[in-house]
Design a protein around this motif. Structure first.
Motif, PDB file in Angstrom:
ATOM      1  N   LYS A 137       0.835  -1.210   0.000  1.00 24.68           N
ATOM      2  CA  LYS A 137       0.000   0.000   0.000  1.00 24.68           C
ATOM      3  C   LYS A 137       0.866   1.255   0.000  1.00 24.68           C
ATOM      4  O   LYS A 137       0.540   2.232  -0.677  1.00 24.68           O
ATOM      5  N   GLU A 138       1.975   1.238   0.735  1.00 21.96           N
ATOM      6  CA  GLU A 138       2.877   2.392   0.751  1.00 21.96           C
ATOM      7  C   GLU A 138       3.526   2.592  -0.622  1.00 21.96           C
ATOM      8  O   GLU A 138       3.691   3.726  -1.079  1.00 21.96           O
ATOM      9  N   THR A 139       3.909   1.497  -1.277  1.00 23.60           N
ATOM     10  CA  THR A 139       4.481   1.586  -2.623  1.00 23.60           C
ATOM     11  C   THR A 139       3.470   2.175  -3.588  1.00 23.60           C
ATOM     12  O   THR A 139       3.787   3.060  -4.399  1.00 23.60           O
ATOM     13  N   PHE A 140       2.228   1.704  -3.515  1.00 27.40           N
ATOM     14  CA  PHE A 140       1.138   2.214  -4.345  1.00 27.40           C
ATOM     15  C   PHE A 140       0.955   3.714  -4.103  1.00 27.40           C
ATOM     16  O   PHE A 140       0.889   4.506  -5.050  1.00 27.40           O
ATOM     17  N   LYS A 141       0.895   4.097  -2.843  1.00 28.82           N
ATOM     18  CA  LYS A 141       0.702   5.506  -2.487  1.00 28.82           C
ATOM     19  C   LYS A 141       1.855   6.364  -3.000  1.00 28.82           C
ATOM     20  O   LYS A 141       1.643   7.442  -3.562  1.00 28.82           O
ATOM     21  N   SER A 142       3.071   5.888  -2.842  1.00 27.47           N
ATOM     22  CA  SER A 142       4.228   6.675  -3.286  1.00 27.47           C
ATOM     23  C   SER A 142       4.281   6.780  -4.809  1.00 27.47           C
ATOM     24  O   SER A 142       4.735   7.788  -5.340  1.00 27.47           O
ATOM     25  N   ALA A 143       3.785   5.762  -5.515  1.00 24.34           N
ATOM     26  CA  ALA A 143       3.764   5.804  -6.979  1.00 24.34           C
ATOM     27  C   ALA A 143       2.806   6.872  -7.496  1.00 24.34           C
ATOM     28  O   ALA A 143       2.925   7.320  -8.637  1.00 24.34           O
ATOM     29  N   LEU A 144       1.855   7.284  -6.663  1.00 21.47           N
ATOM     30  CA  LEU A 144       0.892   8.321  -7.049  1.00 21.47           C
ATOM     31  C   LEU A 144       1.132   9.643  -6.331  1.00 21.47           C
ATOM     32  O   LEU A 144       0.367  10.599  -6.500  1.00 21.47           O
ATOM     33  N   ALA A 145       2.189   9.734  -5.542  1.00 23.03           N
ATOM     34  CA  ALA A 145       2.418  10.900  -4.684  1.00 23.03           C
ATOM     35  C   ALA A 145       2.510  12.206  -5.456  1.00 23.03           C
ATOM     36  O   ALA A 145       2.088  13.247  -4.961  1.00 23.03           O
ATOM     37  N   SER A 146       3.039  12.192  -6.652  1.00 23.05           N
ATOM     38  CA  SER A 146       3.184  13.428  -7.433  1.00 23.05           C
ATOM     39  C   SER A 146       2.026  13.652  -8.401  1.00 23.05           C
ATOM     40  O   SER A 146       2.101  14.509  -9.270  1.00 23.05           O
ATOM     41  N   SER A 147       0.957  12.880  -8.248  1.00 17.87           N
ATOM     42  CA  SER A 147      -0.226  13.063  -9.089  1.00 17.87           C
ATOM     43  C   SER A 147      -1.195  14.003  -8.383  1.00 17.87           C
ATOM     44  O   SER A 147      -0.956  14.429  -7.252  1.00 17.87           O
ATOM     45  N   ALA A 148      -2.304  14.314  -9.029  1.00 13.20           N
ATOM     46  CA  ALA A 148      -3.326  15.183  -8.434  1.00 13.20           C
ATOM     47  C   ALA A 148      -4.197  14.428  -7.429  1.00 13.20           C
ATOM     48  O   ALA A 148      -5.014  15.029  -6.745  1.00 13.20           O
ATOM     49  N   LEU A 149      -4.024  13.116  -7.343  1.00 14.21           N
ATOM     50  CA  LEU A 149      -4.883  12.288  -6.495  1.00 14.21           C
ATOM     51  C   LEU A 149      -4.420  12.278  -5.046  1.00 14.21           C
ATOM     52  O   LEU A 149      -3.232  12.360  -4.751  1.00 14.21           O
ATOM     53  N   GLN A 150      -5.380  12.144  -4.164  1.00 17.86           N
ATOM     54  CA  GLN A 150      -5.119  11.944  -2.740  1.00 17.86           C
ATOM     55  C   GLN A 150      -5.369  10.459  -2.465  1.00 17.86           C
ATOM     56  O   GLN A 150      -6.393   9.920  -2.886  1.00 17.86           O
ATOM     57  N   VAL A 151      -4.463   9.773  -1.794  1.00 16.81           N
ATOM     58  CA  VAL A 151      -4.603   8.344  -1.524  1.00 16.81           C
ATOM     59  C   VAL A 151      -4.735   8.118  -0.018  1.00 16.81           C
ATOM     60  O   VAL A 151      -3.924   8.615   0.757  1.00 16.81           O
ATOM     61  N   LEU A 152      -5.778   7.380   0.376  1.00 16.25           N
ATOM     62  CA  LEU A 152      -5.998   7.055   1.782  1.00 16.25           C
ATOM     63  C   LEU A 152      -5.990   5.542   1.978  1.00 16.25           C
ATOM     64  O   LEU A 152      -6.588   4.806   1.186  1.00 16.25           O
ATOM     65  N   ASN A 153      -5.348   5.096   3.041  1.00 13.26           N
ATOM     66  CA  ASN A 153      -5.296   3.683   3.410  1.00 13.26           C
ATOM     67  C   ASN A 153      -6.624   3.308   4.054  1.00 13.26           C
ATOM     68  O   ASN A 153      -6.948   3.773   5.145  1.00 13.26           O
ATOM     69  N   ALA A 154      -7.398   2.451   3.392  1.00 11.78           N
ATOM     70  CA  ALA A 154      -8.723   2.055   3.878  1.00 11.78           C
ATOM     71  C   ALA A 154      -8.681   0.812   4.762  1.00 11.78           C
ATOM     72  O   ALA A 154      -9.729   0.332   5.191  1.00 11.78           O
ATOM     73  N   GLY A 155      -7.487   0.273   5.004  1.00 14.46           N
ATOM     74  CA  GLY A 155      -7.385  -0.876   5.897  1.00 14.46           C
ATOM     75  C   GLY A 155      -7.057  -2.167   5.181  1.00 14.46           C
ATOM     76  O   GLY A 155      -6.533  -2.169   4.069  1.00 14.46           O
ATOM     77  N   LYS A 156      -7.373  -3.259   5.846  1.00 14.30           N
ATOM     78  CA  LYS A 156      -7.069  -4.604   5.335  1.00 14.30           C
ATOM     79  C   LYS A 156      -7.901  -4.918   4.095  1.00 14.30           C
ATOM     80  O   LYS A 156      -8.884  -4.237   3.791  1.00 14.30           O
ATOM     81  N   LEU A 157      -7.543  -5.991   3.405  1.00 18.03           N
ATOM     82  CA  LEU A 157      -8.235  -6.370   2.175  1.00 18.03           C
ATOM     83  C   LEU A 157      -9.715  -6.650   2.426  1.00 18.03           C
ATOM     84  O   LEU A 157     -10.543  -6.459   1.533  1.00 18.03           O
ATOM     85  N   LYS A 158     -10.080  -7.071   3.640  1.00 18.19           N
ATOM     86  CA  LYS A 158     -11.492  -7.336   3.913  1.00 18.19           C
ATOM     87  C   LYS A 158     -12.343  -6.072   3.802  1.00 18.19           C
ATOM     88  O   LYS A 158     -13.557  -6.157   3.643  1.00 18.19           O
ATOM     89  N   ARG A 159     -11.733  -4.885   3.852  1.00 15.30           N
ATOM     90  CA  ARG A 159     -12.466  -3.627   3.648  1.00 15.30           C
ATOM     91  C   ARG A 159     -12.886  -3.452   2.190  1.00 15.30           C
ATOM     92  O   ARG A 159     -13.706  -2.585   1.870  1.00 15.30           O
ATOM     93  N   ALA A 160     -12.349  -4.271   1.298  1.00 15.67           N
ATOM     94  CA  ALA A 160     -12.748  -4.190  -0.114  1.00 15.67           C
ATOM     95  C   ALA A 160     -14.243  -4.410  -0.272  1.00 15.67           C
ATOM     96  O   ALA A 160     -14.868  -3.852  -1.186  1.00 15.67           O
TER      97      ALA A 160
END
Length: 192
Positions: A137-160
């Motif tokens: 999740k941190e890798t995913f977030k950092s890959a989008l860090a310089s984009s216009a998007l805001q990324v929030l950690n929604a928790g474990k996969l069961k939150r899907a």
């Protein structure tokens, strides 16, 4: 970072735009293409029914990779239910098919137009991400860090499951023309 996107439609293009703007290299594959090499993050920007076939075809190549499921498993005939069991989600099913991969759920609560613009009304577009691997999740977030998007950690996969229900609700509101396909749910008051 190398990003592979299965799907060349509106969602795949909008997601890829953000990864590219954040400085990543993006490669797209359509339904008739054969992927030669997969990136560090592989986005499944395909309809839910296509997930199982892709997982089966690329299971060995996806081992160790971050695999992002963006699907909303709706019954598109009735638009009245999710087609996964009540205690599961499309992402959890995908994780079972890809036990050696790090499956994340993301982008399913966003419309392509809000990913393209980076805005929902006056709010930044927020991408929720759920998964059992915190580093992924941190890798995913950092890959989008310089984009216009805001990324929030929604928790474990069961939150899907809740994310898919939210995506489903948002889609039904748009399909019934109560909101536009350039609208949707926004998040205010985030702590960065």
């Amino acid at each position: 970072m190398e990003i592979t996107i299965f799907g060349k439609g509106n969602m795949g293009q909008a997601i890829g735009k953000n990864f590219a703007e954040a400085g990543n290299n993006v490669q797209y594959y359509g339904s008739k293409d054969t992927a030669q090499q997969l990136g560090d993050i592989v986005v499944m920007a395909v309809p839910y029914p296509a997930l199982a076939a892709l997982a089966k075809q690329y299971q060995a190549e996806l081992a160790g990779k971050i695999v992002v499921d963006i699907t909303n498993p709706l019954n598109f005939e009735t638009w009245d239910e999710l087609v996964v069991p009540a205690d599961s989600s499309a992402a959890q099913q995908l994780q079972k098919l890809l036990p050696e991969s790090k499956v994340l759920k993301a982008f399913n609560t966003n419309f392509a137009a809000t990913l393209q613009s980076g805005k929902i009304g006056e709010l930044p577009t927020t991408v929720l991400v759920a998964g059992d691997d915190e580093d992924a999740k941190e890798t995913f977030k950092s890959a989008l860090a310089s984009s216009a998007l805001q990324v929030l950690n929604a928790g474990k996969l069961k939150r899907a499951r809740e994310m898919e229900a939210t995506g489903f609700l948002q889609m039904t509101l748009a399909a019934s023309e109560q909101i536009g396909w350039d609208g949707g749910f926004g998040v205010v008051g985030t702590n960065k």
